[in-house]
Design a protein around this motif. Structure first.
Motif, short mmCIF file in Angstrom:
data_model
loop_
_atom_site.label_atom_id
_atom_site.label_comp_id
_atom_site.label_asym_id
_atom_site.label_seq_id
_atom_site.Cartn_x
_atom_site.Cartn_y
_atom_site.Cartn_z
N ALA A 1 -14.43 14.54 0.72
CA ALA A 1 -13.00 14.77 0.49
C ALA A 1 -12.83 16.01 -0.37
O ALA A 1 -13.56 16.20 -1.34
CB ALA A 1 -12.37 13.57 -0.20
N SER A 2 -11.89 16.86 0.00
CA SER A 2 -11.68 18.09 -0.76
C SER A 2 -10.79 17.87 -1.98
O SER A 2 -10.80 18.67 -2.92
CB SER A 2 -11.06 19.17 0.13
OG SER A 2 -11.81 19.30 1.31
N HIS A 3 -9.98 16.81 -1.95
CA HIS A 3 -9.06 16.55 -3.07
C HIS A 3 -9.16 15.10 -3.49
O HIS A 3 -9.38 14.24 -2.65
CB HIS A 3 -7.61 16.83 -2.67
CG HIS A 3 -7.43 18.11 -1.96
ND1 HIS A 3 -7.45 19.32 -2.61
CD2 HIS A 3 -7.26 18.39 -0.65
CE1 HIS A 3 -7.29 20.29 -1.72
NE2 HIS A 3 -7.18 19.75 -0.52
N PRO A 4 -8.93 14.83 -4.78
CA PRO A 4 -8.88 13.43 -5.21
C PRO A 4 -7.74 12.72 -4.50
O PRO A 4 -6.74 13.35 -4.16
CB PRO A 4 -8.58 13.52 -6.72
CG PRO A 4 -8.83 14.93 -7.11
CD PRO A 4 -8.66 15.77 -5.90
N GLY A 5 -7.90 11.44 -4.26
CA GLY A 5 -6.83 10.71 -3.60
C GLY A 5 -7.36 9.45 -2.94
O GLY A 5 -8.56 9.17 -2.97
N THR A 6 -6.44 8.71 -2.34
CA THR A 6 -6.80 7.48 -1.64
C THR A 6 -6.58 7.69 -0.15
O THR A 6 -5.49 8.07 0.26
CB THR A 6 -5.91 6.31 -2.14
OG1 THR A 6 -6.15 6.15 -3.53
CG2 THR A 6 -6.26 5.02 -1.43
N TYR A 7 -7.62 7.48 0.62
CA TYR A 7 -7.55 7.70 2.06
C TYR A 7 -7.80 6.38 2.78
O TYR A 7 -8.82 5.73 2.53
CB TYR A 7 -8.58 8.76 2.49
CG TYR A 7 -8.43 10.04 1.70
CD1 TYR A 7 -7.45 10.97 2.05
CD2 TYR A 7 -9.23 10.30 0.60
CE1 TYR A 7 -7.29 12.13 1.31
CE2 TYR A 7 -9.07 11.46 -0.14
CZ TYR A 7 -8.10 12.37 0.22
OH TYR A 7 -7.93 13.51 -0.52
N HIS B 1 -12.64 10.71 -6.34
CA HIS B 1 -12.41 11.01 -7.76
C HIS B 1 -12.98 12.38 -8.10
O HIS B 1 -13.94 12.82 -7.48
CB HIS B 1 -13.19 10.04 -8.66
CG HIS B 1 -12.90 8.59 -8.47
ND1 HIS B 1 -11.90 7.95 -9.16
CD2 HIS B 1 -13.49 7.65 -7.70
CE1 HIS B 1 -11.90 6.66 -8.81
NE2 HIS B 1 -12.84 6.45 -7.92
N GLU B 2 -12.47 13.00 -9.17
CA GLU B 2 -13.17 14.13 -9.77
C GLU B 2 -14.55 13.61 -10.18
O GLU B 2 -14.66 12.46 -10.62
CB GLU B 2 -12.45 14.61 -11.04
CG GLU B 2 -11.03 15.09 -10.84
CD GLU B 2 -10.94 16.44 -10.13
OE1 GLU B 2 -12.01 17.00 -9.79
OE2 GLU B 2 -9.82 16.91 -9.90
N PRO B 3 -15.62 14.47 -10.05
CA PRO B 3 -16.97 13.95 -10.28
C PRO B 3 -17.14 13.17 -11.59
O PRO B 3 -17.79 12.12 -11.59
CB PRO B 3 -17.83 15.21 -10.24
CG PRO B 3 -17.08 16.13 -9.32
CD PRO B 3 -15.62 15.84 -9.54
N ALA B 4 -16.58 13.65 -12.69
CA ALA B 4 -16.79 12.96 -13.97
C ALA B 4 -16.16 11.57 -13.94
O ALA B 4 -16.75 10.59 -14.41
CB ALA B 4 -16.19 13.78 -15.11
N GLU B 5 -14.97 11.50 -13.33
CA GLU B 5 -14.28 10.23 -13.23
C GLU B 5 -15.08 9.26 -12.36
O GLU B 5 -15.14 8.06 -12.63
CB GLU B 5 -12.91 10.49 -12.59
CG GLU B 5 -11.84 9.50 -12.94
CD GLU B 5 -10.56 9.82 -12.17
OE1 GLU B 5 -9.86 10.76 -12.57
OE2 GLU B 5 -10.31 9.14 -11.16
N PHE B 6 -15.72 9.82 -11.31
CA PHE B 6 -16.53 8.99 -10.42
C PHE B 6 -17.70 8.37 -11.18
O PHE B 6 -17.99 7.19 -11.04
CB PHE B 6 -17.05 9.83 -9.24
CG PHE B 6 -18.04 9.11 -8.39
CD1 PHE B 6 -17.64 8.06 -7.58
CD2 PHE B 6 -19.39 9.47 -8.41
CE1 PHE B 6 -18.58 7.37 -6.80
CE2 PHE B 6 -20.32 8.79 -7.63
CZ PHE B 6 -19.91 7.73 -6.82
#
Ligand code: HEC
Ligand SMILES: [Cu+2]
Length: 367
Positions: free
Chosen positions: A203-209, A231-236
């Motif tokens: 995914a290129s952008h954070p979000g729910t797909y 998620h942004e990597p750190a959040e992940f």
């Protein structure tokens, strides 16, 4: 009416029907569910597929317009011109064989190229960004088991990924053939019992797909949905660390009565009352049939036939995208899952009143 006129009238009617049907099909595309749109790509694989789809749409559309225009022209033009045999032969050869052949070969070449492009094995051979994260997804009638083998994390119906990084997804099935499809991120890949297929999600952008089982697998195939959360990597990393923890144990209420009497009538339960309820709910769960099917890590519940509930309260939905994860919907599900998703593998329970409330409080504490 002459034979010729009759024939023309039939042709004209056929052309009109074809036009109406084509328009209806196109407008069907326009109102497709916004949540699952292959023409709204949010990652490189979906992007490549979208380009391919657009090519087919516009080339096919142009051919359609030309053919319909020529059919109409033939119907309107009454007189046949004589003596142009050579030009007619050339026209038939070009429009009937050479041009369609070139279009079909061109589109086939593009589709082979797109398939190569989105194939994870090919990406690995080319030495392109090796996937750093691997997720195993196991299909069940009618839910998805999601495991991060390197991190000891098991969850259900949610695939969390870091953005801007290809994630390798390994797919297999516990029962029948399922297919995993997140239209905004990639094409479909089947989950087949006894074998492992791989695909890449990026995914290129954070979000729910939103995703969906795309291979008919039984009565509740349509309610076998899931989400990919990017998620942004750190959040992940934070999400993974939280999911790797065992379930939170209920706070044992202090034995000594505090200065606050617990039987004091209030609308809102006090923290202590809530803690007691959660502890009681843990008892209810551990002494019910729930433990034969469900796991709650860190407890004696180790069933593997059903979604892992260790962090069930952190999920957005219940029962594979069927219900929002609220206390009311959770209660409805536990009391009568067959009314909500007939034919699914979870039986109802006759828990009620205080026991049910306690069970709900416990499950909601599992964040
Ligand atoms: C015979 C096995 C079985 C038993 C017993 C069982 N469940 Fe389930 N449960 C399932 C299955 C299978 C699903 C997934 C259903 C689906 O989505 O198709 C499920 C789903 C759930 C979910 C939704 C989880 C999610 O993330 O979507 C909850 C919550 C749940 N069960 C709670 C309970 C509780 C509480 C009990 C005990 C009262 C219980 N279950 C007993 C099999 C079982
Ligand atoms: Cu399925």
């Amino acid at each position: 009416m002459s034979r010729f006129r009759e024939g023309r009238a039939v042709l004209a009617r056929l052309a009109a029907v074809a036009a109406v049907v084509s328009l209806a099909a196109l407008s069907g595309c326009a109102v497709a569910n916004e949540e699952q749109s292959a023409v709204n790509p949010a990652g490189p694989s979906a992007q490549a597929i979208d380009v391919h789809w657009q090519t087919m749409l516009w080339v096919g559309g142009a051919v359609w317009v030309i053919v319909v225009a020529m059919t109409l022209a033939t119907l309107i033009r009454r007189r046949r011109r004589e003596g142009s045999g050579g030009r007619v032969t050339l026209f038939v050869a070009l429009a009937g064989a050479v041009i369609p052949g070139a279009i079909v070969v061109g589109i086939m070449a593009q589709s082979v190229w797109v398939l190569q492009d989105i194939n994870p094995d090919q990406a690995a051979e080319d030495g392109q960004d090796q996937a750093a994260t691997t997720v195993s997804v196991r299909g069940h009638q009618f839910w998805w088991e999601v495991e991060y083998p390197e991190h000891g994390v098991i969850t259900a119906n949610e695939i969390h990924i870091p953005t801007d990084e290809p994630v390798q997804v390994e797919l297999t099935s516990d029962d029948v053939v399922h297919s995993l499809w997140v239209p905004e991120l990639s094409g479909k890949t089947d989950l087949i019992p006894g074998r492992t297929n791989t695909m890449t999600l990026e995914a290129s952008h954070p979000g729910t797909y939103w995703g969906q089982c795309a291979e008919y697998c039984g009565a509740q195939h349509a309610l076998m949905r899931f989400v990919v959360v990017a998620h942004e990597p750190a959040e992940f990393e934070g999400w993974l660390a939280a999911q790797a923890e065992p379930a939170k144990e209920p706070q044992q209420p202090p034995d000594q009565p505090t200065d606050q009497p617990t039987d004091q009538p209030t609308d809102q339960p006090t923290d202590q009352q809530e803690d007691e309820l959660v502890a009681q709910g843990r008892e209810v769960f551990m002494s019910s049939s729930c433990v034969y099917c469900h796991t709650i890590a860190g407890t004696e519940a180790q069933g593997r036939a059903a979604p892992d509930l260790t962090h069930v309260a952190s999920r957005e939905t219940l029962a594979a995208g069927t219900l929002p994860n609220t206390r009311g919907d959770l209660a409805a599900w536990i009391v009568d899952p067959q009314a909500i998703k007939p034919g699914n593998e979870m039986p109802g329970t006759d828990l009620e009143g205080q026991e049910l409330q306690a069970l709900l409080a416990y499950l909601e504490s599992l964040e």
